[in-house]
Design a protein around this motif. Structure first.
Motif, PDB file in Angstrom:
ATOM      1  N   UNK A 537       0.859  -1.183   0.000  1.00  0.00           N
ATOM      2  CA  UNK A 537       0.000   0.000   0.000  1.00  0.00           C
ATOM      3  C   UNK A 537       0.893   1.229   0.000  1.00  0.00           C
ATOM      4  N   UNK A 538       0.637   2.136  -0.942  1.00  0.00           N
ATOM      5  CA  UNK A 538       1.430   3.351  -1.096  1.00  0.00           C
ATOM      6  C   UNK A 538       0.569   4.561  -0.764  1.00  0.00           C
ATOM      7  N   UNK A 539       0.994   5.300   0.248  1.00  0.00           N
ATOM      8  CA  UNK A 539       0.319   6.527   0.653  1.00  0.00           C
ATOM      9  C   UNK A 539       1.157   7.702   0.179  1.00  0.00           C
ATOM     10  N   UNK A 544      -5.923  11.261  -0.275  1.00  0.00           N
ATOM     11  CA  UNK A 544      -6.579  10.940   0.983  1.00  0.00           C
ATOM     12  C   UNK A 544      -6.661   9.450   1.248  1.00  0.00           C
ATOM     13  N   UNK A 545      -6.387   8.629   0.240  1.00  0.00           N
ATOM     14  CA  UNK A 545      -6.461   7.189   0.414  1.00  0.00           C
ATOM     15  C   UNK A 545      -5.203   6.553  -0.168  1.00  0.00           C
ATOM     16  N   UNK A 546      -4.784   5.400   0.331  1.00  0.00           N
ATOM     17  CA  UNK A 546      -3.584   4.744  -0.191  1.00  0.00           C
ATOM     18  C   UNK A 546      -3.857   4.003  -1.488  1.00  0.00           C
ATOM     19  N   UNK A 547      -2.826   3.935  -2.316  1.00  0.00           N
ATOM     20  CA  UNK A 547      -2.882   3.114  -3.515  1.00  0.00           C
ATOM     21  C   UNK A 547      -2.575   1.673  -3.130  1.00  0.00           C
ATOM     22  N   UNK A 548      -3.392   0.756  -3.597  1.00  0.00           N
ATOM     23  CA  UNK A 548      -3.193  -0.654  -3.295  1.00  0.00           C
ATOM     24  C   UNK A 548      -2.420  -1.306  -4.435  1.00  0.00           C
ATOM     25  N   UNK A 549      -1.197  -1.714  -4.136  1.00  0.00           N
ATOM     26  CA  UNK A 549      -0.317  -2.297  -5.151  1.00  0.00           C
ATOM     27  C   UNK A 549      -0.407  -3.814  -5.048  1.00  0.00           C
ATOM     28  N   UNK A 565       3.753  -0.963 -13.837  1.00  0.00           N
ATOM     29  CA  UNK A 565       2.547  -1.086 -13.022  1.00  0.00           C
ATOM     30  C   UNK A 565       1.729  -2.243 -13.582  1.00  0.00           C
ATOM     31  N   UNK A 566       1.757  -3.343 -12.864  1.00  0.00           N
ATOM     32  CA  UNK A 566       1.029  -4.530 -13.318  1.00  0.00           C
ATOM     33  C   UNK A 566      -0.430  -4.466 -12.879  1.00  0.00           C
ATOM     34  N   UNK A 567      -0.640  -4.159 -11.596  1.00  0.00           N
ATOM     35  CA  UNK A 567      -2.002  -4.017 -11.093  1.00  0.00           C
ATOM     36  C   UNK A 567      -1.974  -3.142  -9.851  1.00  0.00           C
ATOM     37  N   UNK A 568      -2.537  -1.957  -9.989  1.00  0.00           N
ATOM     38  CA  UNK A 568      -2.618  -1.015  -8.874  1.00  0.00           C
ATOM     39  C   UNK A 568      -4.031  -0.461  -8.834  1.00  0.00           C
ATOM     40  N   UNK A 569      -4.666  -0.529  -7.665  1.00  0.00           N
ATOM     41  CA  UNK A 569      -6.006   0.008  -7.480  1.00  0.00           C
ATOM     42  C   UNK A 569      -5.916   1.374  -6.818  1.00  0.00           C
ATOM     43  N   UNK A 570      -6.522   2.369  -7.472  1.00  0.00           N
ATOM     44  CA  UNK A 570      -6.516   3.713  -6.930  1.00  0.00           C
ATOM     45  C   UNK A 570      -7.407   4.630  -7.730  1.00  0.00           C
ATOM     46  N   UNK A 571      -7.909   5.679  -7.105  1.00  0.00           N
ATOM     47  CA  UNK A 571      -8.787   6.659  -7.741  1.00  0.00           C
ATOM     48  C   UNK A 571     -10.049   6.001  -8.298  1.00  0.00           C
ATOM     49  N   UNK A 572     -10.442   4.891  -7.710  1.00  0.00           N
ATOM     50  CA  UNK A 572     -11.661   4.230  -8.144  1.00  0.00           C
ATOM     51  C   UNK A 572     -11.500   3.319  -9.327  1.00  0.00           C
TER      52      UNK A 572
END
Length: 875
Positions: A537-539, A544-549, A565-572
């Motif tokens: 997790x990258x903050x 306001x929320x962490x990026x989930x790597x 970047x293989x798979x990163x969840x962030x900004x919806x």
């Protein structure tokens, strides 16, 4: 009273005689003949040509001769500059010699003298020929090069005193930048040809500013010229010198080191029977204490060093042998020897036979020259070894280094950092050390070297470090292979040692590294390798929320960074792609970055929750100081964006901005110096396509300009039209140019302004028959259809103004004017005209006496037919 009357006259006569003699002597020495006579005696005393501006003399309390503006010439074999110059010379005269008719000088005092010491190409000093010989006539004098001195050195000086003097140095015709200032002391002949020195001076160097160079004191005695100052015994003491000034003296620049330096040295020559011609035995004890970096405060544990050297030096033979070298720290020591041979085939040898270093001393050195090391960090480990260097220049011939392991304790960690056993040395042409296992916590056996080297992924909170350097190719590497299960602990550990790796971001989770720092020449290395992140997790500051790597990699390719970047969840949404560092670098703004990113979906509402300041306003201010590397907390947050220097391509499968839904968005642009420039953007919208160019400037006040082209957009799919969209049909194409400024949705919409040109096809308006309603003066339900249409619109004051929209139904021309507000209210007036006449008529002139009015909210508008009112020219 009788005695006074008896002797006052003789006393008065004596006083008058003395005054007359004093006045006569002063006048006498000013005559040309006596001036030449005295100058000749000074030349005999100095053994050199002497020029004097003027003389003065006094008889009481003792005879003394004063010479003003004295210049002693140089031996022509050493140059043509002066040898000695003084503002004033005072020489005592011996009464007994004067009574016997001899004129000899006693003690000489020099005020503000300036002496130039010259060493010629044969290695001889001009001072050697000036001092009288120890045994005149017995030892043959050295060979003199150049024209002979015009005055023979037969001086009989007994003592020379000087004050506020200066000593300069020259090698041949080149003047050295070094000098001694504020020189005071004396040179006294204690026996025939034997001189005792007592000097005190302050070192000086041209071109640099010295603040505390210390004081150098020289004591000892030397022989005369015929034996080149031998036999001699000299002691030098240099105390209270600043280390910064020592470096400025010898290197001409400040290396940023602070501390106190002291030196005590002795040199002997010709004293022992085994001393050969030109041999000097020397010993030196130097110490440096309170050493630290210039911008760090002094600490009680600042490192200190004591260096002791003993050896022999022969200037003529160009040999130097330091038989004993000892370097001692608080808990460490080093012992060895050094040998130097000059001449046509120079060579050097340095042997370090005993090397013992405590890790606590290494930590003290590190703390003294690196800021922000946490208090309470301790190290326990002992290193032993030795090495031999030979050649010209020195090359490593053999080396060995070993340690049985140790621990490092860091505040905030329950378990210490464990360091495994270490061994290394020279193997053929390679200097190799390691692998060295380092583990964060765990059992002691976790750092013991395994029989077979483990892959990085198989380690747990541990890493192997290996050093290798090819001595022939001058190329080498430091490799790091390891696996960290908790990256947050690694970042805290790095920060405890003063290396804040995360500037404005925090990382948790697992990381596996296989990297190398490689160089093809010393001190010019580049990184190569990869760090893989899993379930991390990258903050980041500003989010306001962490990026989930879930899975990503950071590569180094010859120092250039590339993020996969293989798979990163962030900004919806879920992101994939690459971000890589460009080969070109901007020293002021940092290296530019190229990106190729894609995301499955983005929603403006999610972006507002991620980037907006509502959720965690204080969190950004907490991370700002680390992101700005110690800058003042008052630094604006826009500094974060200003430091971004990137360009590339962004693909968005689905973009939602409130009611606006775009698909297959592709944008190419750059962000540099707080300016966003989207050169090309395209998307699918409302059944058609949109192409746009966007320019945004974020300082001094955010401003935006957008130029868009619409291609076959379905009117029924227009966002924000409410239930009116259910009544519309057809497609629209055209151009739109808008601009706005400010911060926040309300201000941006309130200041939105622009113009557009639209072309419509197959337009349908379901619910009312516009032509019938206008013709009959009453509302008729039904469907209105037009084959084509065109018109312009204007955006201003949070509304859309329709200006003479022409809808061509073939038989009749329909004109639409009015406003559509951003508050979802309509105020439209629809009139008809014949096609033939409509082209010549003003758009505001109705074709009949009625106008269809549509007003009120979009979801439930009010429809009515009213009498048309002719507009006046002023309208």
């Amino acid at each position: 009273m009788t005695k006074l009357q008896k002797w006052w006259k003789p006393a008065l006569v004596i006083v008058v005689i003395i005054i007359a003699l004093q006045a006569g002597a002063s006048l006498l020495v000013r005559t040309h003949r006596v001036h030449a006579y005295l100058a000749a005696h000074l030349e005999r005393a100095f053994g050199r040509q002497v020029e004097v501006a003027s003389f003065d003399a006094r008889l009481l309390p003792s005879p003394q001769l004063d010479a003003n503006g004295v210049t002693v010439g140089e031996d022509p074999s050493f140059g043509h500059e002066y040898f000695l110059r003084a503002e004033r010379l005072s020489a005592g005269l011996r009464w007994m010699d004067l009574l016997r008719g001899h004129f000899e000088f006693g003690t000489m005092s020099l005020n503000k003298p300036s002496l130039i010491l010259v060493r010629n190409s044969e290695g001889r000093w001009n001072l050697e020929r000036w001092l009288p010989p120890a045994k005149a006539g017995v030892l043959q004098g050295p060979r003199i090069y150049g024209p002979p001195s015009p005055v023979a050195p037969v001086n009989r000086l007994e003592r020379i005193e000087f004050d506020e003097g200066r000593i300069n140095f020259k090698i041949g015709d080149n003047k050295l930048p070094f000098a001694f200032m504020s020189v005071s002391g004396s040179v006294e002949q204690i026996s025939t040809g034997r001189w005792q020195l007592q000097l005190e001076a302050q070192p000086w160097r041209s071109g640099v500013s010295l603040q505390s160079a210390g004081t150098i004191k020289v004591l000892g005695d030397v022989a005369g010229t015929s034996t080149r100052l031998q036999p001699a015994e000299i002691t030098l003491h240099w105390s209270e010198a600043s280390l910064a000034d020592v470096f400025r003296l010898f290197r001409g620049q400040d290396y940023g080191v602070r501390g106190v330096f002291a030196l005590h040295a002795t040199a002997r020559s010709g004293v022992a029977k085994e001393d050969g011609p030109g041999d000097w035995k020397f010993s030196a004890q130097g110490s440096a204490t309170q050493m630290h970096r210039w911008d760090l405060t002094e600490r009680a544990d600042n490192p200190r060093l004591n260096v002791n050297v003993k050896g022999r030096w022969n200037v003529g033979a160009e040999t130097l042998v330091a038989e004993q070298i000892a370097v001692e720290g608080p808990r460490s020591n080093l012992r060895g020897m050094f040998r130097l041979a000059g001449g046509s085939a120079p060579s050097m040898e340095l042997r370090l036979d005993s090397l013992g270093i405590q890790a606590s001393d290494l930590l003290a050195w590190y703390r003294a020259f690196h800021p922000d090391v946490a208090e309470g960090v301790t190290a326990e480990q002992y290193f032993t070894g030795g090495m031999i260097l030979r050649g010209w220049p020195l090359m490593l011939e053999s080396a060995a280094l070993s340690s049985s392991g140790g621990i490092v304790k860091v505040p905030g960690f329950a378990q210490p950092v464990r360091i495994g056993p270490l061994s290394g040395g020279r193997d053929r042409s390679v200097l190799a050390i390691g692998p060295l296992r380092v583990a964060l916590g765990g059992e002691t056996r976790a750092v013991l070297a395994p029989k077979h080297r483990r892959v990085a992924l198989a380690m747990e909170n541990a890493a192997d470090l290996t050093f290798a350097h090819d001595l022939n190719k001058q190329a080498g590497s430091i490799s790091i292979e390891g696996n960290i299960l908790t990256m947050q602990d690694f970042l805290k550990l790095s920060a405890a040692f003063g290396h804040q790796l995360n500037h404005g971001w925090e990382l948790t989770g697992q990381a596996t590294a296989v990297t190398k720092w490689e160089w093809k020449q010393p001190f010019a290395g580049r990184w190569n390798g990869r760090i893989s992140f899993n379930k991390a997790a990258l903050t980041v500051a500003g989010l306001n929320q962490p990026l989930k790597i879930s899975e990503s990699e950071l590569d180094w390719i010859d120092g250039r960074r590339v993020a996969h970047i293989v798979k990163v969840d962030g900004f919806g949404g879920t992101w994939t792609g690459n971000i890589e560092e460009s080969l070109q670098s901007d020293a002021e703004n940092g290296p530019p970055w190229n990106f190729h990113l894609s995301v499955d979906q983005l929603d403006a509402a999610d972006l507002d929750r991620w980037v907006g300041p509502r959720a965690r306003p204080n969190w950004l201010q907490t991370l700002l100081p680390t992101l700005l590397r110690g800058s003042a907390p008052s630094t604006p947050a826009s500094e974060l964006v200003r430091r971004v220097n990137a360009q590339g391509e962004l693909g968005i499968a689905q973009l939602t901005i409130e009611k606006l839904k775009l698909e297959q968005v592709l944008a190419r642009g750059s962000l540099h110096d707080l300016q966003l420039d989207v050169r090309e953007a395209q998307a699918e919208w409302a059944g058609g396509k949109v192409r746009a160019k966007i320019n945004a400037k974020f300082l001094p006040r955010p401003a935006y300009e957008i130029a868009a082209e619409l291609d076959r957009v379905n009117l029924a799919q227009l966002p924000g039209a409410g239930r009116i969209a259910e009544r519309l049909g057809g497609v629209a194409s055209g151009t739109l140019q808008v601009k706005t400024e400010g911060v926040g949705r309300d201000e941006l919409l309130g200041k939105l302004a622009g113009r557009g040109e639209l072309h419509l096809n197959k337009v349908e308006f379901r619910g009312w028959d516009v032509n019938a309603s206008v013709e009959d003066g009453a509302v008729h339900t039904g469907v209105s259809r037009w084959a084509t249409g065109e018109g312009s619109l204007r955006l201003q004051n949070s509304s859309i103004f329709l200006e003479d929209f022409r809808l061509d139904g073939g038989k009749q021309l329909t004109l639409v004017n009015g406003t559509l507000s951003f508050g979802r209210n309509a105020d439209l007036a629809i009139a008809t005209a014949s096609p033939r006449k409509g082209r010549d008529r003003k758009p505001s002139d109705p074709g009949s006496g009625h106008v269809l009015k549509i007003s009120g909210p979009f979801d439930g508008p009010k429809v009515s037919v009213e009498e048309a009112v002719a507009r006046q020219p002023a309208d």
